[in-house]
Design a protein around this motif. Structure first.
Motif, mmCIF file in Angstrom:
data_model
loop_
_atom_site.group_PDB
_atom_site.id
_atom_site.type_symbol
_atom_site.label_atom_id
_atom_site.label_comp_id
_atom_site.label_asym_id
_atom_site.label_seq_id
_atom_site.Cartn_x
_atom_site.Cartn_y
_atom_site.Cartn_z
ATOM 1 N N LEU A 1 -6.460 -14.450 -10.734
ATOM 2 C CA LEU A 1 -7.739 -14.216 -10.064
ATOM 3 C C LEU A 1 -8.755 -13.587 -11.013
ATOM 4 O O LEU A 1 -9.946 -13.916 -10.971
ATOM 5 C CB LEU A 1 -7.526 -13.313 -8.845
ATOM 6 N N LEU A 2 -8.285 -12.690 -11.885
ATOM 7 C CA LEU A 2 -9.182 -12.061 -12.860
ATOM 8 C C LEU A 2 -9.716 -13.083 -13.848
ATOM 9 O O LEU A 2 -10.921 -13.119 -14.135
ATOM 10 C CB LEU A 2 -8.440 -10.952 -13.603
ATOM 11 N N ASN B 1 -14.141 -16.534 -15.846
ATOM 12 C CA ASN B 1 -14.589 -17.885 -16.203
ATOM 13 C C ASN B 1 -15.483 -18.506 -15.136
ATOM 14 O O ASN B 1 -15.632 -19.725 -15.081
ATOM 15 C CB ASN B 1 -13.373 -18.799 -16.426
ATOM 16 N N ARG B 2 -16.069 -17.683 -14.291
ATOM 17 C CA ARG B 2 -16.827 -18.210 -13.148
ATOM 18 C C ARG B 2 -18.021 -19.054 -13.558
ATOM 19 O O ARG B 2 -18.489 -19.889 -12.790
ATOM 20 C CB ARG B 2 -17.302 -17.054 -12.261
ATOM 21 N N ASN B 3 -18.524 -18.850 -14.786
ATOM 22 C CA ASN B 3 -19.712 -19.591 -15.232
ATOM 23 C C ASN B 3 -19.370 -20.935 -15.871
ATOM 24 O O ASN B 3 -20.266 -21.706 -16.211
ATOM 25 C CB ASN B 3 -20.518 -18.747 -16.232
ATOM 26 N N ILE B 4 -18.078 -21.208 -16.054
ATOM 27 C CA ILE B 4 -17.675 -22.468 -16.671
ATOM 28 C C ILE B 4 -17.481 -23.495 -15.559
ATOM 29 O O ILE B 4 -16.405 -23.613 -14.967
ATOM 30 C CB ILE B 4 -16.381 -22.300 -17.496
ATOM 31 N N VAL B 5 -18.515 -24.243 -15.267
ATOM 32 C CA VAL B 5 -18.506 -25.164 -14.132
ATOM 33 C C VAL B 5 -17.450 -26.246 -14.304
ATOM 34 O O VAL B 5 -16.754 -26.625 -13.356
ATOM 35 C CB VAL B 5 -19.906 -25.805 -13.950
ATOM 36 N N SER B 6 -17.287 -26.757 -15.524
ATOM 37 C CA SER B 6 -16.380 -27.880 -15.770
ATOM 38 C C SER B 6 -14.920 -27.531 -15.492
ATOM 39 O O SER B 6 -14.105 -28.411 -15.230
ATOM 40 C CB SER B 6 -16.518 -28.363 -17.215
ATOM 41 N N SER B 7 -14.571 -26.240 -15.551
ATOM 42 C CA SER B 7 -13.180 -25.823 -15.363
ATOM 43 C C SER B 7 -12.956 -25.094 -14.049
ATOM 44 O O SER B 7 -11.863 -24.595 -13.802
ATOM 45 C CB SER B 7 -12.751 -24.909 -16.526
ATOM 46 N N ARG B 8 -13.962 -25.033 -13.203
ATOM 47 C CA ARG B 8 -13.864 -24.215 -11.992
ATOM 48 C C ARG B 8 -12.781 -24.729 -11.053
ATOM 49 O O ARG B 8 -11.967 -23.967 -10.541
ATOM 50 C CB ARG B 8 -15.217 -24.185 -11.280
ATOM 51 N N HIS C 1 -6.352 -20.036 -22.117
ATOM 52 C CA HIS C 1 -6.968 -20.848 -23.184
ATOM 53 C C HIS C 1 -8.429 -21.165 -22.849
ATOM 54 O O HIS C 1 -9.281 -21.183 -23.747
ATOM 55 C CB HIS C 1 -6.177 -22.144 -23.364
ATOM 56 N N ILE C 2 -8.696 -21.403 -21.574
ATOM 57 C CA ILE C 2 -10.090 -21.617 -21.145
ATOM 58 C C ILE C 2 -10.909 -20.347 -21.391
ATOM 59 O O ILE C 2 -12.056 -20.397 -21.846
ATOM 60 C CB ILE C 2 -10.138 -22.020 -19.660
ATOM 61 N N LEU C 3 -10.287 -19.205 -21.104
ATOM 62 C CA LEU C 3 -10.957 -17.921 -21.349
ATOM 63 C C LEU C 3 -11.217 -17.724 -22.841
ATOM 64 O O LEU C 3 -12.262 -17.185 -23.224
ATOM 65 C CB LEU C 3 -10.092 -16.782 -20.818
ATOM 66 N N LYS C 4 -10.290 -18.187 -23.675
ATOM 67 C CA LYS C 4 -10.432 -18.055 -25.128
ATOM 68 C C LYS C 4 -11.681 -18.767 -25.630
ATOM 69 O O LYS C 4 -12.376 -18.285 -26.540
ATOM 70 C CB LYS C 4 -9.187 -18.625 -25.813
ATOM 71 N N LYS C 5 -11.985 -19.932 -25.040
ATOM 72 C CA LYS C 5 -13.178 -20.679 -25.445
ATOM 73 C C LYS C 5 -14.451 -19.924 -25.097
ATOM 74 O O LYS C 5 -15.463 -20.060 -25.775
ATOM 75 C CB LYS C 5 -13.181 -22.048 -24.770
ATOM 76 N N ARG C 6 -14.394 -19.147 -24.016
ATOM 77 C CA ARG C 6 -15.590 -18.445 -23.562
ATOM 78 C C ARG C 6 -15.791 -17.118 -24.288
ATOM 79 O O ARG C 6 -16.889 -16.792 -24.716
ATOM 80 C CB ARG C 6 -15.490 -18.186 -22.058
ATOM 81 N N ARG D 1 -13.395 -14.723 -26.981
ATOM 82 C CA ARG D 1 -12.135 -14.493 -27.684
ATOM 83 C C ARG D 1 -11.621 -13.069 -27.488
ATOM 84 O O ARG D 1 -10.417 -12.846 -27.395
ATOM 85 C CB ARG D 1 -12.301 -14.781 -29.172
ATOM 86 N N ASN D 2 -12.512 -12.108 -27.405
ATOM 87 C CA ASN D 2 -12.094 -10.716 -27.210
ATOM 88 C C ASN D 2 -11.434 -10.526 -25.847
ATOM 89 O O ASN D 2 -10.414 -9.837 -25.726
ATOM 90 C CB ASN D 2 -13.292 -9.777 -27.345
ATOM 91 N N TYR D 3 -12.010 -11.136 -24.808
ATOM 92 C CA TYR D 3 -11.391 -11.099 -23.480
ATOM 93 C C TYR D 3 -10.001 -11.718 -23.525
ATOM 94 O O TYR D 3 -9.058 -11.222 -22.907
ATOM 95 C CB TYR D 3 -12.252 -11.847 -22.463
ATOM 96 N N TYR D 4 -9.905 -12.835 -24.257
ATOM 97 C CA TYR D 4 -8.644 -13.553 -24.365
ATOM 98 C C TYR D 4 -7.564 -12.676 -25.004
ATOM 99 O O TYR D 4 -6.446 -12.560 -24.472
ATOM 100 C CB TYR D 4 -8.836 -14.826 -25.179
#
Length: 380
Positions: A272-273, A278-285, A332-337, A339-342
Protein backbone atom coordinates in the motif's frame (compact mmCIF):
# COMPACT_ATOMS: atom_id res chain seq x y z
CA UNK A 1 23.86 -19.23 10.79
CA UNK A 2 24.40 -21.78 8.04
CA UNK A 3 21.02 -20.78 6.54
CA UNK A 4 21.87 -17.08 6.40
CA UNK A 5 25.36 -17.84 5.08
CA UNK A 6 23.96 -19.88 2.17
CA UNK A 7 21.18 -17.33 1.53
CA UNK A 8 23.75 -14.53 1.30
CA UNK A 9 26.02 -16.43 -1.08
CA UNK A 10 23.13 -17.48 -3.32
CA UNK A 11 21.75 -13.93 -3.47
CA UNK A 12 25.25 -12.60 -4.23
CA UNK A 13 25.74 -15.03 -7.13
CA UNK A 14 22.25 -14.23 -8.39
CA UNK A 15 23.23 -10.55 -8.45
CA UNK A 16 26.44 -11.39 -10.33
CA UNK A 17 24.47 -13.52 -12.78
CA UNK A 18 22.13 -10.64 -13.61
CA UNK A 19 25.10 -8.31 -14.11
CA UNK A 20 26.68 -10.79 -16.54
CA UNK A 21 23.52 -11.92 -18.33
CA UNK A 22 25.06 -11.02 -21.70
CA UNK A 23 28.22 -13.01 -20.93
CA UNK A 24 26.81 -16.50 -21.21
CA UNK A 25 29.72 -18.38 -19.61
CA UNK A 26 29.76 -16.27 -16.45
CA UNK A 27 25.96 -16.08 -16.33
CA UNK A 28 25.54 -19.86 -16.37
CA UNK A 29 28.39 -20.35 -13.89
CA UNK A 30 26.98 -17.86 -11.38
CA UNK A 31 23.45 -19.17 -11.89
CA UNK A 32 24.54 -22.75 -11.29
CA UNK A 33 26.22 -21.79 -8.00
CA UNK A 34 23.21 -19.70 -6.92
CA UNK A 35 20.83 -22.63 -7.42
CA UNK A 36 23.07 -25.45 -6.20
CA UNK A 37 24.07 -23.91 -2.85
CA UNK A 38 20.59 -23.86 -1.24
CA UNK A 39 19.73 -27.17 -2.95
CA UNK A 40 22.78 -28.88 -1.46
CA UNK A 41 21.97 -27.39 1.94
CA UNK A 42 18.56 -29.05 1.72
CA UNK A 43 20.06 -32.31 0.43
CA UNK A 44 22.64 -32.72 3.17
CA UNK A 45 20.14 -32.29 6.02
CA UNK A 46 19.13 -35.15 8.29
CA UNK A 47 15.67 -36.69 8.24
CA UNK A 48 13.30 -34.80 10.51
CA UNK A 49 14.58 -31.34 9.57
CA UNK A 50 11.13 -30.30 8.43
CA UNK A 51 8.10 -31.94 10.05
CA UNK A 52 6.57 -33.45 6.88
CA UNK A 53 9.78 -35.09 5.68
CA UNK A 54 9.28 -38.25 7.73
CA UNK A 55 5.83 -38.83 6.17
CA UNK A 56 6.10 -37.50 2.63
CA UNK A 57 9.79 -38.21 1.98
CA UNK A 58 11.13 -40.99 4.21
CA UNK A 59 8.01 -43.19 4.20
CA UNK A 60 7.39 -42.72 0.48
CA UNK A 61 11.04 -43.40 -0.29
CA UNK A 62 10.96 -46.66 1.68
CA UNK A 63 8.00 -47.86 -0.42
CA UNK A 64 9.70 -46.73 -3.64
CA UNK A 65 12.71 -48.95 -2.90
CA UNK A 66 10.46 -51.99 -3.42
CA UNK A 67 9.61 -50.85 -6.96
CA UNK A 68 12.32 -52.45 -9.08
CA UNK A 69 10.70 -51.67 -12.42
CA UNK A 70 7.97 -49.57 -14.04
CA UNK A 71 5.38 -52.34 -13.86
CA UNK A 72 5.72 -52.71 -10.09
CA UNK A 73 5.72 -48.91 -9.68
CA UNK A 74 2.51 -48.34 -11.63
CA UNK A 75 0.86 -51.38 -10.03
CA UNK A 76 1.73 -50.00 -6.61
CA UNK A 77 0.29 -46.64 -7.58
CA UNK A 78 -2.89 -48.19 -8.99
CA UNK A 79 -3.44 -50.31 -5.87
CA UNK A 80 -2.90 -47.24 -3.62
CA UNK A 81 0.22 -48.56 -1.92
CA UNK A 82 1.27 -44.91 -1.71
CA UNK A 83 -2.15 -43.90 -0.35
CA UNK A 84 -3.15 -40.59 -1.98
CA UNK A 85 0.33 -39.29 -2.92
CA UNK A 86 0.20 -37.58 -6.33
CA UNK A 87 1.73 -39.30 -9.35
CA UNK A 88 4.21 -36.60 -10.40
CA UNK A 89 5.83 -36.48 -6.97
CA UNK A 90 6.05 -40.28 -6.95
CA UNK A 91 7.71 -40.19 -10.37
CA UNK A 92 10.40 -37.88 -8.99
CA UNK A 93 11.03 -40.39 -6.20
CA UNK A 94 11.10 -43.33 -8.61
CA UNK A 95 13.50 -41.67 -11.06
CA UNK A 96 15.89 -40.70 -8.26
CA UNK A 97 15.84 -44.30 -7.01
CA UNK A 98 16.39 -45.75 -10.50
CA UNK A 99 19.37 -43.45 -11.00
CA UNK A 100 20.99 -44.90 -7.90
CA UNK A 101 20.18 -42.08 -5.53
CA UNK A 102 19.44 -42.23 -1.83
CA UNK A 103 17.24 -40.25 0.55
CA UNK A 104 19.67 -37.32 0.58
CA UNK A 105 19.57 -37.29 -3.22
CA UNK A 106 15.79 -37.03 -3.03
CA UNK A 107 16.00 -34.13 -0.55
CA UNK A 108 18.42 -32.41 -2.92
CA UNK A 109 16.35 -33.04 -6.04
CA UNK A 110 13.10 -31.81 -4.50
CA UNK A 111 14.65 -28.56 -3.33
CA UNK A 112 16.62 -28.17 -6.54
CA UNK A 113 13.32 -28.18 -8.44
CA UNK A 114 11.82 -25.58 -6.08
CA UNK A 115 14.83 -23.25 -6.16
CA UNK A 116 15.28 -23.67 -9.93
CA UNK A 117 11.69 -22.64 -10.68
CA UNK A 118 12.05 -19.56 -8.49
CA UNK A 119 15.36 -18.72 -10.13
CA UNK A 120 13.86 -19.07 -13.61
CA UNK A 121 11.01 -16.83 -12.46
CA UNK A 122 13.55 -14.27 -11.29
CA UNK A 123 15.27 -14.50 -14.68
CA UNK A 124 12.00 -14.10 -16.60
CA UNK A 125 11.24 -10.98 -14.53
CA UNK A 126 14.74 -9.48 -14.72
CA UNK A 127 13.48 -6.44 -16.67
CA UNK A 128 10.65 -5.86 -14.18
CA UNK A 129 12.45 -6.69 -10.91
CA UNK A 130 15.91 -7.34 -9.53
CA UNK A 131 16.70 -11.03 -9.66
CA UNK A 132 18.58 -10.94 -6.38
CA UNK A 133 15.61 -9.38 -4.58
CA UNK A 134 13.22 -12.07 -5.86
CA UNK A 135 15.55 -14.76 -4.52
CA UNK A 136 16.21 -12.93 -1.24
CA UNK A 137 12.49 -12.70 -0.48
CA UNK A 138 12.02 -16.36 -1.37
CA UNK A 139 14.84 -17.43 0.96
CA UNK A 140 13.71 -15.32 3.92
CA UNK A 141 9.99 -16.02 3.57
CA UNK A 142 9.60 -19.48 2.05
CA UNK A 143 12.85 -21.47 1.85
CA UNK A 144 12.40 -23.06 5.28
CA UNK A 145 8.79 -23.80 4.41
CA UNK A 146 10.06 -25.74 1.37
CA UNK A 147 12.06 -28.02 3.67
CA UNK A 148 8.77 -28.95 5.32
CA UNK A 149 5.90 -28.79 2.81
CA UNK A 150 7.74 -30.85 0.23
CA UNK A 151 5.07 -31.68 -2.35
CA UNK A 152 3.19 -28.41 -2.05
CA UNK A 153 6.41 -26.40 -2.28
CA UNK A 154 7.11 -27.99 -5.66
CA UNK A 155 3.57 -27.17 -6.79
CA UNK A 156 3.83 -23.59 -5.52
CA UNK A 157 7.16 -22.98 -7.27
CA UNK A 158 5.57 -24.25 -10.48
CA UNK A 159 2.64 -21.87 -9.94
CA UNK A 160 4.96 -18.89 -9.58
CA UNK A 161 6.86 -19.87 -12.73
CA UNK A 162 3.74 -20.66 -14.79
CA UNK A 163 2.22 -17.24 -14.15
CA UNK A 164 4.15 -15.89 -17.13
CA UNK A 165 1.98 -18.03 -19.40
CA UNK A 166 -1.11 -16.36 -17.97
CA UNK A 167 0.39 -12.91 -18.56
CA UNK A 168 1.36 -13.82 -22.12
CA UNK A 169 -1.98 -15.55 -22.79
CA UNK A 170 -0.31 -18.84 -23.72
CA UNK A 171 -3.41 -20.92 -23.04
CA UNK A 172 -2.16 -24.37 -24.01
CA UNK A 173 1.03 -24.10 -21.98
CA UNK A 174 -0.91 -22.66 -19.05
CA UNK A 175 -3.33 -25.59 -19.17
CA UNK A 176 -0.44 -28.08 -19.26
CA UNK A 177 1.19 -26.42 -16.26
CA UNK A 178 -2.08 -26.43 -14.32
CA UNK A 179 -2.31 -30.17 -14.92
CA UNK A 180 1.29 -30.67 -13.73
CA UNK A 181 0.67 -28.54 -10.64
CA UNK A 182 -2.41 -30.53 -9.60
CA UNK A 183 -0.49 -33.75 -10.34
CA UNK A 184 2.14 -32.65 -7.84
CA UNK A 185 -0.18 -31.58 -5.01
CA UNK A 186 -3.96 -31.73 -5.06
CA UNK A 187 -4.36 -28.27 -3.46
CA UNK A 188 -2.98 -26.96 -6.76
CA UNK A 189 -6.60 -26.80 -7.88
CA UNK A 190 -6.77 -23.50 -5.98
CA UNK A 191 -4.24 -22.00 -8.39
CA UNK A 192 -7.24 -21.68 -10.70
CA UNK A 193 -8.79 -19.25 -8.19
CA UNK A 194 -5.64 -17.14 -8.41
CA UNK A 195 -5.78 -17.18 -12.22
CA UNK A 196 -9.48 -16.28 -12.27
CA UNK A 197 -8.75 -13.34 -9.99
CA UNK A 198 -5.97 -12.21 -12.34
CA UNK A 199 -8.06 -12.42 -15.52
CA UNK A 200 -11.12 -10.77 -13.98
CA UNK A 201 -9.02 -7.99 -12.49
CA UNK A 202 -7.39 -7.20 -15.85
CA UNK A 203 -10.68 -6.86 -17.70
CA UNK A 204 -11.62 -3.34 -18.73
CA UNK A 205 -13.98 -2.44 -15.92
CA UNK A 206 -12.93 1.05 -14.85
CA UNK A 207 -14.45 1.97 -11.50
CA UNK A 208 -16.14 -1.43 -11.24
CA UNK A 209 -12.77 -2.96 -10.37
CA UNK A 210 -13.07 -2.20 -6.64
CA UNK A 211 -16.56 -3.70 -6.61
CA UNK A 212 -15.16 -6.87 -8.19
CA UNK A 213 -12.50 -7.05 -5.47
CA UNK A 214 -15.17 -6.62 -2.80
CA UNK A 215 -17.36 -9.31 -4.37
CA UNK A 216 -14.38 -11.68 -4.71
CA UNK A 217 -13.50 -11.23 -1.03
CA UNK A 218 -17.16 -11.72 -0.11
CA UNK A 219 -17.18 -15.05 -1.94
CA UNK A 220 -13.99 -16.11 -0.17
CA UNK A 221 -15.50 -15.23 3.18
CA UNK A 222 -18.69 -17.12 2.35
CA UNK A 223 -16.64 -20.11 1.20
CA UNK A 224 -14.98 -20.48 4.58
CA UNK A 225 -18.16 -19.80 6.54
CA UNK A 226 -19.60 -22.86 4.81
CA UNK A 227 -16.20 -24.54 4.81
CA UNK A 228 -17.13 -27.84 6.48
CA UNK A 229 -20.04 -28.47 4.11
CA UNK A 230 -17.98 -27.62 1.00
CA UNK A 231 -15.06 -29.74 2.22
CA UNK A 232 -17.35 -32.73 2.81
CA UNK A 233 -18.88 -32.29 -0.65
CA UNK A 234 -15.42 -32.11 -2.29
CA UNK A 235 -14.38 -35.34 -0.57
CA UNK A 236 -17.69 -37.03 -1.46
CA UNK A 237 -17.22 -36.10 -5.15
CA UNK A 238 -13.57 -37.30 -5.01
CA UNK A 239 -12.11 -33.87 -5.77
CA UNK A 240 -10.08 -34.21 -2.57
CA UNK A 241 -8.89 -37.29 -0.63
CA UNK A 242 -10.66 -38.29 2.59
CA UNK A 243 -7.74 -37.15 4.76
CA UNK A 244 -8.76 -33.54 4.15
CA UNK A 245 -11.75 -34.10 6.43
CA UNK A 246 -9.19 -33.82 9.24
CA UNK A 247 -8.86 -30.15 8.30
CA UNK A 248 -12.50 -29.33 9.06
CA UNK A 249 -13.08 -26.59 11.62
CA UNK A 250 -14.55 -29.01 14.14
CA UNK A 251 -11.52 -31.32 14.19
CA UNK A 252 -8.68 -28.95 14.90
CA UNK A 253 -7.63 -25.67 16.38
CA UNK A 254 -6.45 -22.73 14.35
CA UNK A 255 -2.75 -22.69 13.46
CA UNK A 256 -2.54 -19.00 12.73
CA UNK A 257 0.04 -17.26 14.90
CA UNK A 258 0.29 -13.61 15.81
CA UNK A 259 3.79 -13.60 14.34
CA UNK A 260 2.53 -14.76 10.93
CA UNK A 261 -0.41 -12.39 11.04
CA UNK A 262 1.84 -9.43 11.87
CA UNK A 263 4.37 -10.46 9.23
CA UNK A 264 1.88 -10.60 6.38
CA UNK A 265 0.08 -7.48 7.57
CA UNK A 266 3.29 -5.44 7.42
CA UNK A 267 4.05 -6.82 3.94
CA UNK A 268 0.55 -5.71 2.92
CA UNK A 269 1.34 -2.23 4.26
CA UNK A 270 4.51 -2.24 2.11
CA UNK A 271 2.36 -2.81 -0.96
CA UNK A 272 0.00 0.00 0.00
CA UNK A 273 2.89 2.37 0.76
CA UNK A 274 4.58 1.69 -2.59
CA UNK A 275 1.23 2.12 -4.28
CA UNK A 276 0.93 5.49 -2.59
CA UNK A 277 4.46 6.61 -3.49
CA UNK A 278 3.79 5.73 -7.13
CA UNK A 279 0.38 7.40 -7.29
CA UNK A 280 1.54 9.82 -10.01
CA UNK A 281 2.65 7.06 -12.39
CA UNK A 282 -0.53 6.65 -14.42
CA UNK A 283 0.82 3.89 -16.68
CA UNK A 284 1.48 1.58 -13.70
CA UNK A 285 -1.51 2.44 -11.53
CA UNK A 286 -3.66 -0.58 -12.49
CA UNK A 287 -0.68 -2.93 -12.24
CA UNK A 288 0.25 -1.67 -8.76
CA UNK A 289 -3.36 -1.82 -7.68
CA UNK A 290 -3.51 -5.46 -8.78
CA UNK A 291 -0.36 -6.31 -6.81
CA UNK A 292 -1.80 -4.77 -3.65
CA UNK A 293 -5.17 -6.44 -4.15
CA UNK A 294 -3.54 -9.85 -4.63
CA UNK A 295 -1.70 -9.43 -1.35
CA UNK A 296 -4.90 -8.32 0.33
CA UNK A 297 -6.66 -11.51 -0.81
CA UNK A 298 -3.68 -13.58 0.39
CA UNK A 299 -3.87 -11.84 3.76
CA UNK A 300 -7.62 -12.45 3.93
CA UNK A 301 -7.08 -16.15 3.23
CA UNK A 302 -4.47 -16.24 5.97
CA UNK A 303 -7.03 -14.87 8.44
CA UNK A 304 -9.41 -17.68 7.48
CA UNK A 305 -6.90 -20.02 9.11
CA UNK A 306 -8.85 -19.12 12.23
CA UNK A 307 -11.46 -21.47 10.77
CA UNK A 308 -9.21 -24.19 9.36
CA UNK A 309 -5.54 -25.07 9.03
CA UNK A 310 -6.25 -25.95 5.42
CA UNK A 311 -6.90 -22.29 4.61
CA UNK A 312 -3.33 -21.51 5.63
CA UNK A 313 -2.02 -23.64 2.77
CA UNK A 314 -4.57 -22.27 0.32
CA UNK A 315 -3.36 -18.74 1.10
CA UNK A 316 0.07 -19.66 -0.26
CA UNK A 317 -1.30 -19.70 -3.82
CA UNK A 318 -1.78 -15.93 -3.52
CA UNK A 319 1.02 -15.05 -1.10
CA UNK A 320 3.90 -16.77 -2.92
CA UNK A 321 3.41 -14.76 -6.11
CA UNK A 322 2.59 -11.49 -4.38
CA UNK A 323 5.58 -11.67 -2.01
CA UNK A 324 8.27 -13.05 -4.31
CA UNK A 325 7.25 -11.54 -7.67
CA UNK A 326 4.77 -8.70 -7.34
CA UNK A 327 6.51 -6.95 -4.45
CA UNK A 328 9.90 -6.82 -6.27
CA UNK A 329 8.05 -5.58 -9.38
CA UNK A 330 6.35 -2.83 -7.39
CA UNK A 331 9.68 -1.79 -5.89
CA UNK A 332 11.22 -1.72 -9.37
CA UNK A 333 8.52 0.73 -10.48
CA UNK A 334 9.38 2.84 -7.44
CA UNK A 335 13.07 2.67 -8.43
CA UNK A 336 12.28 4.36 -11.76
CA UNK A 337 10.53 7.20 -9.96
CA UNK A 338 12.85 7.80 -7.01
CA UNK A 339 15.99 5.75 -6.41
CA UNK A 340 16.39 6.98 -2.82
CA UNK A 341 12.86 5.82 -1.94
CA UNK A 342 13.67 2.49 -3.56
CA UNK A 343 16.88 1.94 -1.57
CA UNK A 344 15.18 2.89 1.69
CA UNK A 345 12.18 0.64 1.00
CA UNK A 346 14.37 -2.35 0.07
CA UNK A 347 16.58 -1.95 3.15
CA UNK A 348 13.56 -1.67 5.47
CA UNK A 349 11.88 -4.65 3.82
CA UNK A 350 14.95 -6.89 4.06
CA UNK A 351 15.63 -5.87 7.65
CA UNK A 352 12.05 -6.65 8.60
CA UNK A 353 12.16 -10.03 6.79
CA UNK A 354 15.41 -11.00 8.51
CA UNK A 355 14.00 -10.11 11.94
CA UNK A 356 10.81 -12.06 11.27
CA UNK A 357 12.83 -14.98 9.87
CA UNK A 358 14.70 -15.17 13.18
CA UNK A 359 11.47 -14.91 15.14
CA UNK A 360 9.43 -17.47 13.15
CA UNK A 361 12.10 -19.95 12.02
CA UNK A 362 14.70 -19.81 14.79
CA UNK A 363 12.84 -18.71 17.93
CA UNK A 364 9.42 -20.28 17.29
CA UNK A 365 10.79 -23.05 15.03
CA UNK A 366 7.53 -23.07 13.06
CA UNK A 367 8.64 -25.56 10.38
CA UNK A 368 11.00 -27.50 12.65
CA UNK A 369 13.97 -26.78 10.39
CA UNK A 370 16.08 -25.38 13.22
CA UNK A 371 18.57 -26.35 14.41
CA UNK A 372 20.08 -27.55 11.15
CA UNK A 373 21.46 -31.07 11.51
CA UNK A 374 23.59 -32.98 9.02
CA UNK A 375 25.54 -36.15 9.64
CA UNK A 376 27.04 -35.76 6.15
CA UNK A 377 28.50 -32.35 7.02
CA UNK A 378 29.21 -33.28 10.63
CA UNK A 379 26.72 -30.75 12.00
CA UNK A 380 24.71 -32.06 14.98
Amino acid sequence: MIYLFVFTLSVLFTYLAQRTVCQKLFFYLFSMIAVLLPSLLAGFRDSGVGTDTLIYADDVWEKITYCDNWNIFFLSYATRVFDDIELLYLLINYLVYQLGGNLHTLYFMVNFIVVLFFYMTAYDNRKKASMWLVMALFFLMYYNVSLNLIRQSIALSMCVYAFKYAENRCWRLLLIWCFLIVSTHNTGIFYIVFLVFYFVWNMKMGKLRNMVLFFFCFLLGSFFIAFDAILSLAVFMSFLPAKFLEYSSGNMESVIQKSYLSFYFVILLFFLLINRLNRNIVSSRIELSYYSSTKFVGFLLLITSLISKWAFRVSYYFNYSSDCVFLPRALHILKKRNRNYYIMAVLCLLLFCIIMWFWIIVYRNENETYPYRSKVLGIN
